[in-house]
Design an enzyme around this catalytic site. Structure first.
Site, PDB file in Angstrom:
ATOM      1  N   ARG A   1       0.822  -1.238   0.000  1.00 16.53           N
ATOM      2  CA  ARG A   1       0.000   0.000   0.000  1.00 16.53           C
ATOM      3  C   ARG A   1       0.841   1.267   0.000  1.00 16.53           C
ATOM      4  O   ARG A   1       0.406   2.330   0.419  1.00 16.53           O
ATOM      5  CB  ARG A   1      -0.968   0.022   1.184  1.00 16.53           C
TER       6      ARG A   1
ATOM      7  N   LYS B   1       3.569  12.025 -10.817  1.00 11.29           N
ATOM      8  CA  LYS B   1       2.826  11.174 -11.750  1.00 11.29           C
ATOM      9  C   LYS B   1       3.612   9.882 -11.937  1.00 11.29           C
ATOM     10  O   LYS B   1       4.800   9.920 -12.300  1.00 11.29           O
ATOM     11  CB  LYS B   1       2.651  11.867 -13.103  1.00 11.29           C
TER      12      LYS B   1
ATOM     13  N   GLU C   1      11.669  20.522 -23.114  1.00 12.81           N
ATOM     14  CA  GLU C   1      10.887  20.783 -21.892  1.00 12.81           C
ATOM     15  C   GLU C   1      11.448  22.009 -21.159  1.00 12.81           C
ATOM     16  O   GLU C   1      10.706  22.775 -20.552  1.00 12.81           O
ATOM     17  CB  GLU C   1      10.893  19.563 -20.963  1.00 12.81           C
TER      18      GLU C   1
ATOM     19  N   LYS D   1       8.020  23.851 -11.965  1.00  9.08           N
ATOM     20  CA  LYS D   1       7.107  22.698 -11.909  1.00  9.08           C
ATOM     21  C   LYS D   1       6.568  22.533 -10.494  1.00  9.08           C
ATOM     22  O   LYS D   1       5.377  22.267 -10.293  1.00  9.08           O
ATOM     23  CB  LYS D   1       7.803  21.422 -12.383  1.00  9.08           C
TER      24      LYS D   1
ATOM     25  N   GLU E   1      -3.998  17.918 -11.227  1.00 14.33           N
ATOM     26  CA  GLU E   1      -4.364  18.398 -12.563  1.00 14.33           C
ATOM     27  C   GLU E   1      -5.849  18.691 -12.716  1.00 14.33           C
ATOM     28  O   GLU E   1      -6.496  18.239 -13.661  1.00 14.33           O
ATOM     29  CB  GLU E   1      -3.872  17.420 -13.641  1.00 14.33           C
TER      30      GLU E   1
ATOM     31  N   ARG F   1      -2.308  22.754 -13.728  1.00 16.06           N
ATOM     32  CA  ARG F   1      -1.227  21.820 -14.108  1.00 16.06           C
ATOM     33  C   ARG F   1      -1.230  21.531 -15.613  1.00 16.06           C
ATOM     34  O   ARG F   1      -0.207  21.162 -16.179  1.00 16.06           O
ATOM     35  CB  ARG F   1      -1.318  20.529 -13.286  1.00 16.06           C
TER      36      ARG F   1
ATOM     37  N   ASN G   1       1.486  21.089 -20.257  1.00 17.20           N
ATOM     38  CA  ASN G   1       1.308  20.367 -21.522  1.00 17.20           C
ATOM     39  C   ASN G   1       1.305  21.290 -22.734  1.00 17.20           C
ATOM     40  O   ASN G   1       0.793  20.932 -23.790  1.00 17.20           O
ATOM     41  CB  ASN G   1       0.015  19.549 -21.461  1.00 17.20           C
TER      42      ASN G   1
ATOM     43  N   HIS H   1       1.928  19.816 -26.118  1.00 13.19           N
ATOM     44  CA  HIS H   1       1.810  18.370 -25.970  1.00 13.19           C
ATOM     45  C   HIS H   1       0.574  17.785 -26.655  1.00 13.19           C
ATOM     46  O   HIS H   1       0.549  16.588 -26.927  1.00 13.19           O
ATOM     47  CB  HIS H   1       1.786  17.977 -24.493  1.00 13.19           C
TER      48      HIS H   1
ATOM     49  N   HIS I   1       1.802  14.763 -28.484  1.00 10.73           N
ATOM     50  CA  HIS I   1       1.396  13.382 -28.180  1.00 10.73           C
ATOM     51  C   HIS I   1       0.796  12.712 -29.416  1.00 10.73           C
ATOM     52  O   HIS I   1       1.015  11.524 -29.654  1.00 10.73           O
ATOM     53  CB  HIS I   1       0.369  13.360 -27.047  1.00 10.73           C
TER      54      HIS I   1
ATOM     55  N   HIS J   1      10.292  12.192 -27.459  1.00 10.42           N
ATOM     56  CA  HIS J   1       9.216  13.017 -26.888  1.00 10.42           C
ATOM     57  C   HIS J   1       9.470  14.519 -27.098  1.00 10.42           C
ATOM     58  O   HIS J   1       8.594  15.254 -27.576  1.00 10.42           O
ATOM     59  CB  HIS J   1       9.083  12.699 -25.390  1.00 10.42           C
TER      60      HIS J   1
END
Ligand code: GLY
Length: 362
Positions: free
Chosen positions: A119, A141, A183, A225, A235, A239, A243, A246, A250, A263
């Site tokens: 956990r 994340k 980035e 960040k 998010e 947040r 992106n 992105h 993506h 990326h």
């Protein structure tokens, strides 16, 4: 020369320590007297496993290792199961620590294992790519891919510490390093005009991977960040600005089956695209737009597709399927000026198609 940035999230607060190897043991004080399972991949473990294990043992930890094959295919539930098995075999208990040594794939995978084993046990990030240092190792994340899509399984799970040992950038292939700069430039565009101007003036220091300059830059990116994550950890709104570029980026990665663009390369093309949309929708000044494109090109990032443009229909569909799309409506992060963006912007389909044509060379 080491810099420390703090992320304030109540009892889940942590420090990000940035600098060359020599000062890093002190930064790892939280592992004293604990057993660490150092998770890495088949490229990074042979290159940096010994040095990073020495940092942890000098900090007073005992260290075991688990190596997964390099590559995105390891970000899978099968690898999660394998790491649970290794954690049990090594007797990891609730006081133990999982250490992610590597790039974004390793951080996401090891973080997910740490967040779910017993956990949740402590998790320490040791990013070894520029991209992981400025983005994926910060903010909590974690997760793995399913055959149906990327990052479909995961948990928000913050590390207890991030240790960005800049020595590890010395073995990063040039293309990977430059991809990470995308980035870095993004942070200037979305939040910090001074950082952006500094990057413009220091392209040579970026190219030579100057450790003193990179310490400043990585620290500034992590602070930005951290600031965003402190305001919107899960998010719900703000947040999303991380992106920028992105949505298209993506889609480019997906339609090219993740094997044509790194990326950062895909999001650079996405930032070129977002700049055009920003100009037409929010009045992003043309001078700012040109500066962003010029900086991306100066560090060696691509502004346009390599070869033929992927099918617009496929990209449009990929953008619509993005898990950040709400109720099928595409929402973009767009720039108002360098250093300030807006999120949740809708854009007419005609404009979307028109500007996609600008992403083809010549
Ligand atoms: N990489 C974007 C985020 O962490 O939200």
């Amino acid at each position: 020369m080491t810099k420390t940035v703090s992320v304030a999230l109540g009892e889940r607060s942590y420090n990000i320590n940035i600098g060359p190897d020599a000062q890093m043991s002190a930064a790892c004080a939280l592992v004293r007297g604990r057993h660490c399972l150092m998770v890495s991949d088949s490229n990074v473990m042979p290159a940096w496993g010994d040095q990073c294990e020495a940092i942890l043992t000098a900090a007073g930890a005992t260290v075991g290792r688990a190596t997964v094959p390099a590559g995105e295919q390891s970000k899978s539930l099968a690898c999660v199961q394998d790491l649970y098995d290794q954690a049990l075999a090594q007797g990891l208990d609730r006081r133990s620590v999982i250490v992610a040594l590597g790039g974004g794939m390793v951080g996401d995978l090891a973080g997910y294992v740490a967040g779910t084993y017993l956990r949740g046990i402590s998790f320490l990030q040791m990013p070894t790519t520029l991209l992981a240092m400025v983005d994926s190792s910060v903010g909590g994340k974690t997760g793995v891919n399913l055959p149906q899509g990327k990052n479909l399984i995961g948990v928000f799970y913050q590390p207890i510490e991030v240790v960005a040992n800049l020595d590890t950038l010395s073995t990063l292939p040039e293309r990977e390093y430059v991809s990470g700069l995308a980035e870095v430039i993004k942070y200037g565009v979305i939040w910090d005009a001074d950082l952006f101007a500094s990057l413009e003036s220091n392209v040579a220091h970026l190219a030579s991977r100057d450790q003193a300059y990179l310490t400043e830059v990585v620290a500034r990116c992590c602070a930005i960040k951290g600031d965003v994550v402190q305001q919107d950890e899960r998010e719900g709104g703000l947040r999303a600005i991380l992106n920028y570029g992105h949505t298209m980026g993506h889609a480019i990665e997906q339609v090219s089956s993740y094997n044509t663009y790194l990326h950062g390369e895909a999001i650079t093309i996405g930032m070129h695209y977002a700049g055009l949309l920003s100009r037409d929708v929010l009045g992003f000044p043309e001078d700012d737009r040109q500066r962003v494109n010029a900086l991306m090109a100066a560090v060696g990032l691509p502004l346009t597709f390599r070869g033929e443009m992927p099918s617009w229909d496929a990209m449009r569909q990929a953008m619509s399927a993005d898990k950040k799309t709400s109720a099928g409506v595409l929402k973009f992060v767009l720039a108002k000026r360098i250093g300030e963006v807006a999120f949740g912007c809708e854009v007419d389909d005609d404009l979307l198609v028109q500007h996609c044509g600008c992403l083809v060379d010549g």
